[in-house]
Design a protein around this motif. Sequence first.
Motif, PDB file in Angstrom:
ATOM      1  N   THR A  18      65.263  65.702  61.159  1.00 25.60           N
ATOM      2  CA  THR A  18      65.362  66.985  60.478  1.00 25.60           C
ATOM      3  C   THR A  18      64.258  67.137  59.439  1.00 25.60           C
ATOM      4  N   ALA A  19      63.989  66.080  58.676  1.00 31.21           N
ATOM      5  CA  ALA A  19      62.901  66.116  57.707  1.00 31.21           C
ATOM      6  C   ALA A  19      61.558  66.305  58.403  1.00 31.21           C
ATOM      7  N   ALA A  20      61.368  65.612  59.513  1.00 34.06           N
ATOM      8  CA  ALA A  20      60.115  65.731  60.260  1.00 34.06           C
ATOM      9  C   ALA A  20      59.935  67.146  60.807  1.00 34.06           C
ATOM     10  N   PHE A  21      61.012  67.756  61.297  1.00 36.21           N
ATOM     11  CA  PHE A  21      60.904  69.114  61.822  1.00 36.21           C
ATOM     12  C   PHE A  21      60.659  70.121  60.698  1.00 36.21           C
ATOM     13  N   GLY A  22      61.157  69.821  59.516  1.00 39.51           N
ATOM     14  CA  GLY A  22      60.818  70.651  58.358  1.00 39.51           C
ATOM     15  C   GLY A  22      59.323  70.610  58.095  1.00 39.51           C
ATOM     16  N   MET A  23      58.732  69.437  58.208  1.00 41.84           N
ATOM     17  CA  MET A  23      57.278  69.314  58.048  1.00 41.84           C
ATOM     18  C   MET A  23      56.546  70.057  59.163  1.00 41.84           C
ATOM     19  N   LEU A  24      57.090  70.009  60.376  1.00 43.61           N
ATOM     20  CA  LEU A  24      56.488  70.737  61.484  1.00 43.61           C
ATOM     21  C   LEU A  24      56.460  72.233  61.176  1.00 43.61           C
ATOM     22  N   SER A  25      57.537  72.759  60.610  1.00 46.66           N
ATOM     23  CA  SER A  25      57.561  74.187  60.280  1.00 46.66           C
ATOM     24  C   SER A  25      56.505  74.516  59.219  1.00 46.66           C
ATOM     25  N   ARG A  26      56.295  73.624  58.274  1.00 54.99           N
ATOM     26  CA  ARG A  26      55.238  73.837  57.283  1.00 54.99           C
ATOM     27  C   ARG A  26      53.873  73.859  57.951  1.00 54.99           C
ATOM     28  N   ALA A  27      53.641  72.909  58.857  1.00 56.99           N
ATOM     29  CA  ALA A  27      52.352  72.831  59.548  1.00 56.99           C
ATOM     30  C   ALA A  27      52.096  74.119  60.333  1.00 56.99           C
ATOM     31  N   LEU A  28      53.108  74.605  61.035  1.00 59.18           N
ATOM     32  CA  LEU A  28      52.951  75.840  61.800  1.00 59.18           C
ATOM     33  C   LEU A  28      52.689  77.017  60.875  1.00 59.18           C
ATOM     34  N   GLY A  29      53.321  77.013  59.715  1.00 62.73           N
ATOM     35  CA  GLY A  29      53.079  78.066  58.734  1.00 62.73           C
ATOM     36  C   GLY A  29      51.632  78.122  58.275  1.00 62.73           C
ATOM     37  N   HIS A  30      50.961  76.985  58.344  1.00 63.09           N
ATOM     38  CA  HIS A  30      49.550  76.908  57.967  1.00 63.09           C
ATOM     39  C   HIS A  30      48.625  77.034  59.175  1.00 63.09           C
ATOM     40  N   GLY A  31      49.179  77.414  60.327  1.00 61.80           N
ATOM     41  CA  GLY A  31      48.372  77.651  61.514  1.00 61.80           C
ATOM     42  C   GLY A  31      47.892  76.394  62.214  1.00 61.80           C
ATOM     43  N   MET A  32      48.566  75.286  61.988  1.00 63.46           N
ATOM     44  CA  MET A  32      48.158  74.032  62.620  1.00 63.46           C
ATOM     45  C   MET A  32      48.671  73.946  64.056  1.00 63.46           C
ATOM     46  N   LYS A  33      47.934  73.228  64.875  1.00 59.41           N
ATOM     47  CA  LYS A  33      48.338  72.943  66.252  1.00 59.41           C
ATOM     48  C   LYS A  33      49.078  71.610  66.247  1.00 59.41           C
ATOM     49  N   ALA A  34      50.250  71.578  66.884  1.00 59.61           N
ATOM     50  CA  ALA A  34      51.115  70.397  66.801  1.00 59.61           C
ATOM     51  C   ALA A  34      51.456  69.836  68.174  1.00 59.61           C
TER      52      ALA A  34
END
Length: 174
Positions: A18-34
């Motif tokens: 859950t913590a990792a997916f929270g970080m994923l949402s932040r990364a996507l918010g900054h336009g990062m490719k994951a």
Amino acid sequence: MTQKRVLLFTGNGKGKSTAAFGMLSRALGHGMKARVIQFVKAQEGVGEVLFFTRFEDVEWDHYGKGFLPTNPDSPMMEKHKQAAEFGFEEALDALASDEYDFVLLDEVCFALSKEIIPLEPLIEAIVNASDKIIVLTGRNAPQALIDLADTVTEMRMVKHGYEQGLLSQAGVEE
């Protein structure tokens, strides 16, 4: 430009993924490719998969067969190991690729602890990875990964609804 970071969520408590997916949402918010690679888990209909696979900037694959047998000599263990090996190759490729800004290896520590994937090539791939955010999750993180990561969080279970008879629920565990 993304600076290389290695974050590790481990421990016996709930909330690592859950913590990792929270970080994923932040990364996507900054336009990062994951790139998300899940080891051990087999559930494709859980909330995080249903949500994050809607984004074209997220590539997501499962390389698990669900709960591992308690007996390491079980015939089913070979199927788990084969699935994990495919995922491991994908993980090494993702870590080496300049295509991704964010790589999440969910349950990789658990897969390592069950010896269905090797540790040393993973460490080498993380050390040699270009500037990207690397997030690792799972119980029983090996000391070598703890030493390598720049941020380590250990989740400790104090109490869990499962112990009180509460079943897995969409929006909570699924």
